[in-house]
Motif scaffolding. Structure first.
Motif, PDB file in Angstrom:
ATOM      1  N   TRP A 191       0.817  -1.219   0.000  1.00 23.82           N
ATOM      2  CA  TRP A 191       0.000   0.000   0.000  1.00 23.82           C
ATOM      3  C   TRP A 191       0.846   1.263   0.000  1.00 23.82           C
ATOM      4  CZ3 TRP A 191      -4.507  -2.922   0.349  1.00 23.82           C
ATOM      5  CH2 TRP A 191      -5.679  -2.266  -0.092  1.00 23.82           C
TER       6      TRP A 191
ATOM      7  N   LEU B 128       1.081   2.252  -3.422  1.00 22.29           N
ATOM      8  CA  LEU B 128      -0.161   2.694  -4.048  1.00 22.29           C
ATOM      9  C   LEU B 128      -0.458   4.163  -3.748  1.00 22.29           C
ATOM     10  CD1 LEU B 128      -2.603  -0.313  -3.472  1.00 22.29           C
ATOM     11  CD2 LEU B 128      -1.336   0.274  -5.544  1.00 22.29           C
TER      12      LEU B 128
ATOM     13  N   TYR C 214      -1.778   7.066  -6.495  1.00 28.46           N
ATOM     14  CA  TYR C 214      -3.131   7.626  -6.458  1.00 28.46           C
ATOM     15  C   TYR C 214      -3.113   9.120  -6.165  1.00 28.46           C
ATOM     16  CZ  TYR C 214      -5.602   3.209  -6.958  1.00 28.46           C
ATOM     17  OH  TYR C 214      -6.105   2.034  -7.454  1.00 28.46           O
TER      18      TYR C 214
ATOM     19  N   GLY D 109      -3.595   6.458 -10.290  1.00 31.09           N
ATOM     20  CA  GLY D 109      -4.129   5.192  -9.802  1.00 31.09           C
ATOM     21  C   GLY D 109      -5.204   4.626 -10.706  1.00 31.09           C
TER      22      GLY D 109
ATOM     23  N   THR E 295      -9.843   0.422  -5.863  1.00 29.85           N
ATOM     24  CA  THR E 295      -9.583   1.581  -6.725  1.00 29.85           C
ATOM     25  C   THR E 295     -10.593   2.691  -6.470  1.00 29.85           C
ATOM     26  OG1 THR E 295      -8.618   0.169  -8.435  1.00 29.85           O
ATOM     27  CG2 THR E 295      -9.405   2.342  -9.120  1.00 29.85           C
TER      28      THR E 295
END
Length: 307
Positions: A183, A186, A190, A195, A244
């Motif tokens: 994470w 991620l 994003y 993302g 998402t």
């Protein structure tokens, strides 16, 4: 050993391998915040009173440093997603887990005063690709590199089990945190508006908030009835599409980008099979033992990680 208002706190001693990693460092902070002693296993010459030398590749550990520990916890492991899966790196992934576990299991088994519990890291990768089928701790291992790795990882703890030490395999899901793990990669994507879903986005992700990961480990330490495999995942796994969408809502960013499966396979090689695979693991044993999640949903887990 969690603190209560009605009973005095019992200060205990713990040993943690992998104390510099995401889970190990957070657990160490949590235990110390409650006044417990934590010794950290290090591979170099100890530089502080709270450090104990070990060399998992050579199978050695300063057993004297484990004396008096109520629990020994092992989270030492090379990152699965840190490099492309060459044969050499796959060997490193395996050895870091199997050799380290065997070293600690053999050490605690020979202690005159063994710990009450040996908690060894593992992963929901044990189950492989389960598609849309939900699995709990009673499910058999899946096929492929990661399931076989998890089998060997857990089997390496046999000396501790055979010595009668309560042994728990903490099969963790994807830990939602900005501080490390999948994470942590991620969040920047994003936040940059880059993302999006991976492949078709229908694959299930078994996740857990870092807060709940640590609380679950503390619960495992304190719950004598728990041994063997325990899934550390939120109660309701979600698809990559749902992850998402939740990331977009929490971070207020568009999620228009996608990474098609062929591109992922080209970029990641063998590892792409696990990125695109679906593992829908549920924490049956945690829930049955009375554990309560503070952040059971994906959106609240992301919000907690964003703070």
């Amino acid at each position: 050993m969690t603190q209560s208002d009605s009973a005095p706190v019992r200060h205990s001693r713990f040993a943690v391998a992998g104390a510099s990693g995401l889970i190990g460092s957070a657990l160490t902070r949590s235990l110390r915040a409650d006044g417990h002693d934590v010794v950290r296993l290090v591979r170099r010459e100890p530089a502080a009173a709270d450090e104990v030398r070990w060399d998992p590749e050579r199978g050695s550990v300063d057993a004297a440093g484990l004396f008096g520990c109520d629990a020994v916890l092992n989270f030492a492991a090379a990152g699965v997603g840190d490099h492309r899966w060459t044969d050499e790196y796959k060997r490193k992934i395996r050895d870091s887990r199997v050799l380290g576990t065997a070293t600690l299991a053999e050490a605690v088994a020979t202690l005159e005063q063994p710990p009450r519990v040996f908690v060894n890291g593992s992963a929901v990768g044990y189950y492989g690709d389960t598609g849309t089928r939900a699995v709990d701790e009673s499910a058999p291992p899946g096929d492929g590199f990661l399931p076989q790795l998890c089998v060997e990882w857990e089997e390496a703890a046999a000396p501790a089990q055979e010595a009668g030490i309560r042994t728990v395999f903490a099969r963790s899901g994807l830990v939602v945190s900005r501080a490390g793990g999948a994470w942590a990669r991620l969040f920047p994507l994003y936040l940059a508006g880059l993302g999006g879903r991976l492949g078709d986005g229908r694959q299930y992700w078994s996740y857990i908030a870092l807060h709940d990961e640590i609380a679950a480990l503390r619960h495992i330490i304190d719950t004598e009835e728990l041994s063997g495999p325990v899934n550390l995942t939120a109660p309701h796994p979600v698809t990559n599409r749902e992850v998402t969408a939740a990331m977009g809502r929490v971070l207020h960013r568009p999620t228009l980008f996608t990474a098609p499966a062929p591109v992922l396979r080209l970029a990641l090689g063998e590892m792409a099979g696990d990125v695109l695979g679906s593992t829908r693991a549920v924490p049956s044993r945690l829930l049955e033992s009375g554990f309560t999640f503070a952040f059971p949903g994906i959106e609240e887990s992301i919000r907690a990680a964003r703070k």
